[in-house]
Design an enzyme around this catalytic site. Structure first.
Site, PDB file in Angstrom:
ATOM      1  N   HIS A   1     -11.388  -8.235   8.605  1.00  0.00           N
ATOM      2  CA  HIS A   1     -11.147  -9.677   8.561  1.00  0.00           C
ATOM      3  C   HIS A   1     -10.308 -10.114   9.765  1.00  0.00           C
ATOM      4  O   HIS A   1     -10.569 -11.152  10.376  1.00  0.00           O
ATOM      5  CB  HIS A   1     -10.363 -10.060   7.294  1.00  0.00           C
ATOM      6  CG  HIS A   1     -11.067  -9.764   6.009  1.00  0.00           C
ATOM      7  ND1 HIS A   1     -10.630  -8.801   5.130  1.00  0.00           N
ATOM      8  CD2 HIS A   1     -12.168 -10.323   5.432  1.00  0.00           C
ATOM      9  CE1 HIS A   1     -11.433  -8.780   4.066  1.00  0.00           C
ATOM     10  NE2 HIS A   1     -12.373  -9.680   4.234  1.00  0.00           N
TER      11      HIS A   1
ATOM     12  N   GLY B   1     -18.874 -11.174   9.702  1.00  0.00           N
ATOM     13  CA  GLY B   1     -18.883  -9.768  10.108  1.00  0.00           C
ATOM     14  C   GLY B   1     -20.277  -9.164  10.032  1.00  0.00           C
ATOM     15  O   GLY B   1     -21.004  -9.385   9.054  1.00  0.00           O
TER      16      GLY B   1
ATOM     17  N   GLU C   1      -8.328  -4.969   8.426  1.00  0.00           N
ATOM     18  CA  GLU C   1      -8.552  -5.094   9.872  1.00  0.00           C
ATOM     19  C   GLU C   1      -9.892  -5.748  10.227  1.00  0.00           C
ATOM     20  O   GLU C   1     -10.026  -6.373  11.270  1.00  0.00           O
ATOM     21  CB  GLU C   1      -8.471  -3.714  10.534  1.00  0.00           C
ATOM     22  CG  GLU C   1      -7.102  -3.374  11.063  1.00  0.00           C
ATOM     23  CD  GLU C   1      -6.577  -4.402  12.075  1.00  0.00           C
ATOM     24  OE1 GLU C   1      -7.215  -4.596  13.111  1.00  0.00           O
ATOM     25  OE2 GLU C   1      -5.528  -5.011  11.818  1.00  0.00           O
TER      26      GLU C   1
ATOM     27  N   LEU D   1      -7.197  -8.926   2.551  1.00  0.00           N
ATOM     28  CA  LEU D   1      -7.590  -8.803   3.951  1.00  0.00           C
ATOM     29  C   LEU D   1      -7.328  -7.411   4.534  1.00  0.00           C
ATOM     30  O   LEU D   1      -6.389  -6.728   4.129  1.00  0.00           O
ATOM     31  CB  LEU D   1      -6.845  -9.856   4.778  1.00  0.00           C
ATOM     32  CG  LEU D   1      -7.036 -11.303   4.315  1.00  0.00           C
ATOM     33  CD1 LEU D   1      -6.204 -12.258   5.162  1.00  0.00           C
ATOM     34  CD2 LEU D   1      -8.515 -11.695   4.376  1.00  0.00           C
TER      35      LEU D   1
HETATM   36  P1  AMP Z   1     -15.327 -10.762   2.441  1.00  0.00           P
HETATM   37  O1  AMP Z   1     -13.874 -11.056   2.225  1.00  0.00           O
HETATM   38  O2  AMP Z   1     -15.719  -9.393   2.001  1.00  0.00           O
HETATM   39  O3  AMP Z   1     -16.231 -11.843   1.916  1.00  0.00           O
HETATM   40  O4  AMP Z   1     -15.538 -10.771   4.015  1.00  0.00           O
HETATM   41  C1  AMP Z   1     -15.235 -11.909   4.773  1.00  0.00           C
HETATM   42  C2  AMP Z   1     -15.822 -11.747   6.131  1.00  0.00           C
HETATM   43  O5  AMP Z   1     -15.283 -10.590   6.755  1.00  0.00           O
HETATM   44  C3  AMP Z   1     -17.339 -11.569   6.098  1.00  0.00           C
HETATM   45  O6  AMP Z   1     -17.920 -12.290   7.166  1.00  0.00           O
HETATM   46  C4  AMP Z   1     -17.501 -10.102   6.293  1.00  0.00           C
HETATM   47  O7  AMP Z   1     -18.729  -9.754   6.886  1.00  0.00           O
HETATM   48  C5  AMP Z   1     -16.352  -9.801   7.232  1.00  0.00           C
HETATM   49  N1  AMP Z   1     -16.016  -8.374   7.171  1.00  0.00           N
HETATM   50  C6  AMP Z   1     -15.755  -7.631   6.055  1.00  0.00           C
HETATM   51  N2  AMP Z   1     -15.546  -6.354   6.394  1.00  0.00           N
HETATM   52  C7  AMP Z   1     -15.677  -6.275   7.719  1.00  0.00           C
HETATM   53  C8  AMP Z   1     -15.601  -5.203   8.658  1.00  0.00           C
HETATM   54  N3  AMP Z   1     -15.332  -3.961   8.283  1.00  0.00           N
HETATM   55  N4  AMP Z   1     -15.814  -5.485   9.957  1.00  0.00           N
HETATM   56  C9  AMP Z   1     -16.098  -6.746  10.358  1.00  0.00           C
HETATM   57  N5  AMP Z   1     -16.185  -7.786   9.525  1.00  0.00           N
HETATM   58  C10 AMP Z   1     -15.986  -7.555   8.224  1.00  0.00           C
END
Ligand code: AMP
Length: 443
Positions: free
Chosen positions: A34, A144, A32, A30
């Site tokens: 997340h 995100g 910021e 995780l």
């Molecule tokens: P992941 O762990 O990469 O599957 O991401 C989990 C969630 O966090 C997804 O909905 C991503 O779009 C969101 N997310 C990842 N990076 C960011 C970011 N920099 N800003 C906002 N949301 C993010």
């Protein structure tokens, strides 16, 4: 926070919950980005559930499944701090028992971009998200904007399969210099790669600035973004797109909003994606009571715009502006002049200890927290470059006293809250002369 390692255990706890439940699905490690989703879920719901599951079915044979970064202990500590109620983290065997053969496919919007570059990716995403929704039964699920195509696909799936929940999309969280936060950023081990990775953000900022200056031909924007990436030796462009934000169909002309997105390989191990909306994020507004001259435009720039400036300055080794995620609301005035553009931008350095990225010789311009003014100049014929210097409020006051900068206080109180353009060519020339003689460290 309770941790549930099986579907049955989570379900049993879920049944006892009353009230609304916000859900944040993640693959862990995780950051910021997340946490912003988690905080939003916390603010909007009675209870919050997070899942951490590195979903094998969304990784292709050439993807990075086996080396995807993991640190459950650290993740648990971060989630506890944000007062998350339930963490669901289980094994691939539990999610996909032997003989598993039911898949959710969202067609159309997943055909291109990430879908094309990573065949089967969105089938894996839609299937796991559907399963997680069935297990967690959230009131709201948080995703995100960073993964824009994923948001579009998940929205479409919930709508077309009548899933009873709201999908909430949260803006992309970025590093101080603009790089979108991502678990994969840890692969950027070399300083040169970390620096090169900024090209995604710079390309998006360029797209935004072209749009802001009236460019509506999508191909021109794609071309400029492509050229910018091609100038970065460590970067290899996978795709660049300026598409309709809902259908993701590639655009010819931008009529309403558009989604600029790209995927870039940095070095030989890292593939990064990023995107930005063109249009609503960069609201044009009238220039107060003043009658705008023919080519005068005022922009309320957003976070991305402010970060663009920071990136431009940093790239030039001039100066870095302390930023937080709260730089929204800076004012920029852009004026076309002799084929070049002049821009004045106000950035507030309100952090207690200004963060610099990286430290530069001009660092001594930053004397501490306070208000700094960044002056930008776009050389004639260049759409991708700004020259800039930064001045403190005192220096600006002097410039105003000398008549180099106009004083215009529309708020009736604090000086410099709103700036107007110099109303005559003479003032612009004088300002220009100041720029000509300015050197970092002398300001
Ligand atoms: P992941 O762990 O990469 O599957 O991401 C989990 C969630 O966090 C997804 O909905 C991503 O779009 C969101 N997310 C990842 N990076 C960011 C970011 N920099 N800003 C906002 N949301 C993010």
């Amino acid at each position: 926070m309770r941790v549930y390692k099986t579907i049955a255990a989570f379900r049993a706890a879920r049944r006892k919950l009353t009230g609304t439940l916000g859900f944040v699905p993640t693959m862990g490690y995780l950051h910021e980005g997340h946490m912003e989703l988690v905080r939003r879920a916390r603010a909007e719901n009675d209870a919050v559930a997070v899942s951490i599951f590195v979903n094998p079915t969304q990784f292709g044979p050439n993807d990075d499944l086996s080396r995807y970064p993991r640190d459950l202990q650290r993740d648990v500590a971060m989630l506890r701090k944000e007062r998350v109620d339930m963490l669901f983290t289980t094994t691939p065997e539990e999610m996909y028992p032997p003989g598993f053969d039911t898949w959710v496919e969202v067609k159309g919007v997943t055909d291109r971009l990430e879908g094309e570059a990573r065949p089967g990716h969105f089938r894996g995403v839609a299937t796991v998200v559907c399963k997680l929704f069935n297990i967690v039964r959230p009131t709201r699920a948080y995703f995100g904007q960073k993964d824009a195509q994923q948001c579009v696909a998940v929205r479409k799936m919930t709508r077309e399969l009548d899933m009873d929940l709201n999908v909430v999309v949260v803006p992309t969280v970025r590093e101080p210099d603009g790089l979108a936060m991502s678990s994969r950023n840890v692969y950027l081990t070399e300083t040169s790669e970390r620096q090169a990775a900024l090209c995604l953000y710079n390309a998006l900022s360029l797209a935004q600035s072209m749009y802001a200056q009236g460019e509506r031909d999508a191909a021109s924007i794609r071309r400029a973004m492509t050229e910018l990436i091609q100038r970065e030796p460590l970067a290899r462009l996978d795709y660049v797109s300026v598409a309709h934000p809902d259908t993701l169909a590639e655009l010819e002309r931008i009529e309403g909003a558009a989604l600029a997105s790209l995927a870039v390989r940095i070095g030989d191990k890292v593939r990064l994606i990023d995107n930005a909306l063109l249009g609503p994020g960069m609201r044009q507004k009238g220039e107060g009571g003043r009658k705008p001259s023919r080519k005068l435009t005022t922009f309320q720039i957003n976070d991305l715009g402010a970060r663009f400036v920071v990136a431009e300055l940093t790239a030039r080794g001039l100066v870095a502006v302390p930023t937080s995620r709260r730089t929204a609301g800076a004012d920029v005035i852009v004026r076309e002049l002799d084929g070049s553009a002049e821009a004045y931008l106000k950035v507030k350095a309100s952090l207690k200890s200004p963060r610099l990225w990286p430290m530069s010789p001009a660092e001594r311009c930053l004397k501490g927290p306070g208000t700094y003014y960044v002056f930008l100049r776009r050389p004639a014929g260049r759409s991708d470059t700004f020259e800039a210097f930064m001045a403190t409020g005192d220096e600006v006051a002097r410039a105003v006293a000398e008549g180099v900068l106009p004083r215009k206080d529309k708020t009736g109180g604090k000086p410099f809250m709103h700036w107007a353009l110099p109303s005559d060519e003479g003032a612009v020339k004088a300002l220009r002369a100041r720029w000509e003689t300015w050197r970092p460290g002398k300001a």
